[in-house]
Design a protein around this motif. Structure first.
Motif, PDB file in Angstrom:
ATOM      1  N   ASP A  42       0.887  -1.157   0.000  1.00 42.75           N
ATOM      2  CA  ASP A  42       0.000   0.000   0.000  1.00 42.75           C
ATOM      3  C   ASP A  42       0.927   1.209   0.000  1.00 42.75           C
ATOM      4  O   ASP A  42       1.656   1.447   0.973  1.00 42.75           O
ATOM      5  N   LEU A  43       0.930   1.965  -1.068  1.00 42.71           N
ATOM      6  CA  LEU A  43       1.901   3.042  -1.226  1.00 42.71           C
ATOM      7  C   LEU A  43       1.775   4.136  -0.174  1.00 42.71           C
ATOM      8  O   LEU A  43       2.703   4.921   0.020  1.00 42.71           O
ATOM      9  N   ASP A  44       0.627   4.198   0.512  1.00 43.92           N
ATOM     10  CA  ASP A  44       0.454   5.198   1.558  1.00 43.92           C
ATOM     11  C   ASP A  44       0.839   4.670   2.935  1.00 43.92           C
ATOM     12  O   ASP A  44       0.733   5.390   3.927  1.00 43.92           O
ATOM     13  N   ASN A  45       1.271   3.408   2.998  1.00 41.64           N
ATOM     14  CA  ASN A  45       1.602   2.820   4.294  1.00 41.64           C
ATOM     15  C   ASN A  45       2.924   2.064   4.265  1.00 41.64           C
ATOM     16  O   ASN A  45       3.050   0.977   4.827  1.00 41.64           O
ATOM     17  N   PHE A  46       3.893   2.655   3.602  1.00 43.01           N
ATOM     18  CA  PHE A  46       5.229   2.070   3.606  1.00 43.01           C
ATOM     19  C   PHE A  46       5.880   2.401   4.946  1.00 43.01           C
ATOM     20  O   PHE A  46       5.927   3.555   5.357  1.00 43.01           O
ATOM     21  N   HIS A  47       6.369   1.396   5.646  1.00 43.22           N
ATOM     22  CA  HIS A  47       6.907   1.571   6.992  1.00 43.22           C
ATOM     23  C   HIS A  47       8.413   1.790   6.975  1.00 43.22           C
ATOM     24  O   HIS A  47       9.149   0.995   6.388  1.00 43.22           O
ATOM     25  N   ILE A  48       8.834   2.840   7.640  1.00 43.02           N
ATOM     26  CA  ILE A  48      10.266   3.077   7.816  1.00 43.02           C
ATOM     27  C   ILE A  48      10.546   3.101   9.317  1.00 43.02           C
ATOM     28  O   ILE A  48       9.984   3.919  10.038  1.00 43.02           O
ATOM     29  N   SER A  49      11.385   2.203   9.771  1.00 40.90           N
ATOM     30  CA  SER A  49      11.754   2.183  11.181  1.00 40.90           C
ATOM     31  C   SER A  49      12.630   3.390  11.497  1.00 40.90           C
ATOM     32  O   SER A  49      13.179   4.040  10.591  1.00 40.90           O
ATOM     33  N   ARG A  50      12.777   3.671  12.772  1.00 40.60           N
ATOM     34  CA  ARG A  50      13.631   4.792  13.165  1.00 40.60           C
ATOM     35  C   ARG A  50      15.075   4.549  12.722  1.00 40.60           C
ATOM     36  O   ARG A  50      15.762   5.481  12.303  1.00 40.60           O
ATOM     37  N   SER A  51      15.501   3.307  12.810  1.00 41.91           N
ATOM     38  CA  SER A  51      16.880   3.013  12.395  1.00 41.91           C
ATOM     39  C   SER A  51      17.051   3.202  10.893  1.00 41.91           C
ATOM     40  O   SER A  51      18.073   3.746  10.437  1.00 41.91           O
ATOM     41  N   LEU A  52      16.065   2.795  10.110  1.00 46.21           N
ATOM     42  CA  LEU A  52      16.159   2.999   8.669  1.00 46.21           C
ATOM     43  C   LEU A  52      16.054   4.476   8.322  1.00 46.21           C
ATOM     44  O   LEU A  52      16.734   4.958   7.414  1.00 46.21           O
ATOM     45  N   SER A  53      15.234   5.203   9.068  1.00 48.39           N
ATOM     46  CA  SER A  53      15.125   6.647   8.857  1.00 48.39           C
ATOM     47  C   SER A  53      16.479   7.316   9.063  1.00 48.39           C
ATOM     48  O   SER A  53      16.890   8.192   8.288  1.00 48.39           O
ATOM     49  N   ARG A  54      17.193   6.874  10.093  1.00 44.76           N
ATOM     50  CA  ARG A  54      18.529   7.424  10.333  1.00 44.76           C
ATOM     51  C   ARG A  54      19.479   7.046   9.201  1.00 44.76           C
ATOM     52  O   ARG A  54      20.305   7.859   8.780  1.00 44.76           O
ATOM     53  N   GLN A  55      19.338   5.804   8.711  1.00 45.15           N
ATOM     54  CA  GLN A  55      20.181   5.369   7.600  1.00 45.15           C
ATOM     55  C   GLN A  55      19.965   6.245   6.373  1.00 45.15           C
ATOM     56  O   GLN A  55      20.907   6.624   5.677  1.00 45.15           O
ATOM     57  N   ILE A  56      18.702   6.547   6.076  1.00 50.18           N
ATOM     58  CA  ILE A  56      18.391   7.393   4.921  1.00 50.18           C
ATOM     59  C   ILE A  56      18.957   8.794   5.119  1.00 50.18           C
ATOM     60  O   ILE A  56      19.535   9.388   4.197  1.00 50.18           O
ATOM     61  N   ALA A  57      18.799   9.321   6.337  1.00 52.23           N
ATOM     62  CA  ALA A  57      19.279  10.677   6.624  1.00 52.23           C
ATOM     63  C   ALA A  57      20.801  10.771   6.510  1.00 52.23           C
ATOM     64  O   ALA A  57      21.340  11.782   6.054  1.00 52.23           O
ATOM     65  N   GLN A  58      21.489   9.713   6.937  1.00 51.25           N
ATOM     66  CA  GLN A  58      22.952   9.733   6.959  1.00 51.25           C
ATOM     67  C   GLN A  58      23.574   9.139   5.702  1.00 51.25           C
ATOM     68  O   GLN A  58      24.790   9.192   5.529  1.00 51.25           O
ATOM     69  N   ASN A  59      22.739   8.603   4.831  1.00 53.61           N
ATOM     70  CA  ASN A  59      23.241   7.900   3.654  1.00 53.61           C
ATOM     71  C   ASN A  59      24.003   8.840   2.719  1.00 53.61           C
ATOM     72  O   ASN A  59      23.523   9.911   2.351  1.00 53.61           O
ATOM     73  N   THR A  60      25.190   8.423   2.342  1.00 54.77           N
ATOM     74  CA  THR A  60      26.004   9.225   1.419  1.00 54.77           C
ATOM     75  C   THR A  60      26.003   8.632   0.015  1.00 54.77           C
ATOM     76  O   THR A  60      26.678   9.144  -0.879  1.00 54.77           O
ATOM     77  N   ALA A 141      16.631   1.540  -1.167  1.00 52.87           N
ATOM     78  CA  ALA A 141      16.130   1.539  -2.543  1.00 52.87           C
ATOM     79  C   ALA A 141      14.609   1.477  -2.568  1.00 52.87           C
ATOM     80  O   ALA A 141      13.959   2.205  -3.326  1.00 52.87           O
ATOM     81  N   LEU A 142      14.014   0.622  -1.740  1.00 49.68           N
ATOM     82  CA  LEU A 142      12.553   0.508  -1.704  1.00 49.68           C
ATOM     83  C   LEU A 142      11.909   1.789  -1.216  1.00 49.68           C
ATOM     84  O   LEU A 142      10.856   2.197  -1.719  1.00 49.68           O
ATOM     85  N   ALA A 143      12.511   2.438  -0.216  1.00 51.21           N
ATOM     86  CA  ALA A 143      11.952   3.696   0.294  1.00 51.21           C
ATOM     87  C   ALA A 143      11.924   4.762  -0.801  1.00 51.21           C
ATOM     88  O   ALA A 143      10.923   5.466  -0.990  1.00 51.21           O
ATOM     89  N   TYR A 144      13.013   4.870  -1.540  1.00 50.18           N
ATOM     90  CA  TYR A 144      13.060   5.841  -2.633  1.00 50.18           C
ATOM     91  C   TYR A 144      12.126   5.429  -3.774  1.00 50.18           C
ATOM     92  O   TYR A 144      11.523   6.296  -4.428  1.00 50.18           O
TER      93      TYR A 144
END
Length: 213
Positions: A42-60, A141-144
């Motif tokens: 469900d494209l409106d309910n993709f789950h991002i954990s706090r750890s993955l959120s940090r990974q995305i924020a810090q991803n280079t 990749a899935l989040a993007y």
């Protein structure tokens, strides 16, 4: 078993709700699959954990689309057991060249470290396979990808089967009848994998997803 599959037959199969697989890398024929239970996001309910959120924020790493489609398919097949044989590889190369197959890639400098590829028809994205050689690269990749599909007006993200990995990100299982209803609705609409002016940022990707612990 199948006779020789053409790219047009393959697209017709997707529009009918079925897809091909090989028994192994060395298999010389393919078989059609129409799961009784289908995995979807469900494209409106993709789950991002706090750890993955940090990974995305810090991803280079750099996120690219269709930069090296063939390398993504090759990497997806580079495992002990795979359903991607030579015929599958060739078919999806042709679909890519004609605009019906797409890849989203995670690059760490010159190295491709994660990615996903799939087929697009109407407002449906049929996810085929993904890979990761760096921690959480496939999740990034899935989040993007989900963010891009939303921006492009897609309404269906088919994952074929539900795995624990996909379920942890919000994918669910629907019946064959439910899937075909969603598929028919998506095929009646239009979407684009490359929306005009689309420029995702780590912040926007994180904010558009459901945050979980």
């Amino acid at each position: 078993m199948t006779d020789k599959i053409t790219p047009q037959l393959l697209l017709s199969a997707y529009a009918s709700g079925v897809f091909p697989m090989a028994q192994s890398r060395d298999a010389t024929d393919l078989h059609w699959v129409d799961p009784r239970k289908r995995g979807v996001f469900d494209l409106d309910n993709f789950h991002i954990s706090r750890s993955l959120s940090r990974q995305i924020a810090q991803n280079t790493c750099i996120i690219r689309t269709n930069y090296d489609f063939s390398a993504v398919v090759t990497a997806c097949a580079n495992r002990e057991e795979t359903w991607i044989n030579a015929e599958i590889y060739a078919l999806y190369q042709t679909l890519h060249k004609t605009g019906f197959a797409q890849s989203l890639e995670v690059w760490d400098g010159p190295d491709l470290v994660g990615g996903v590829y799939g087929v697009t028809l109407g407002a449906a994205f049929f996810g085929e396979s993904m890979f990761s050689t760096k921690t959480d690269a496939s999740k990034i990749a899935l989040a993007y990808l989900v963010h891009r599909l939303r921006a492009g007006a897609f309404t269906l993200f088919d994952t074929q089967f539900l795995t624990p990995h996909l379920a942890s990100l919000g994918a669910v299982e629907v019946s064959r009848n439910q899937y075909h209803q969603r598929l028919n609705a998506a095929l009646a609409q239009t979407a684009t994998f490359n929306p005009p002016g689309y420029a995702p940022t780590p912040h926007s990707v994180r904010q558009r997803s459901t945050q979980t612990s």
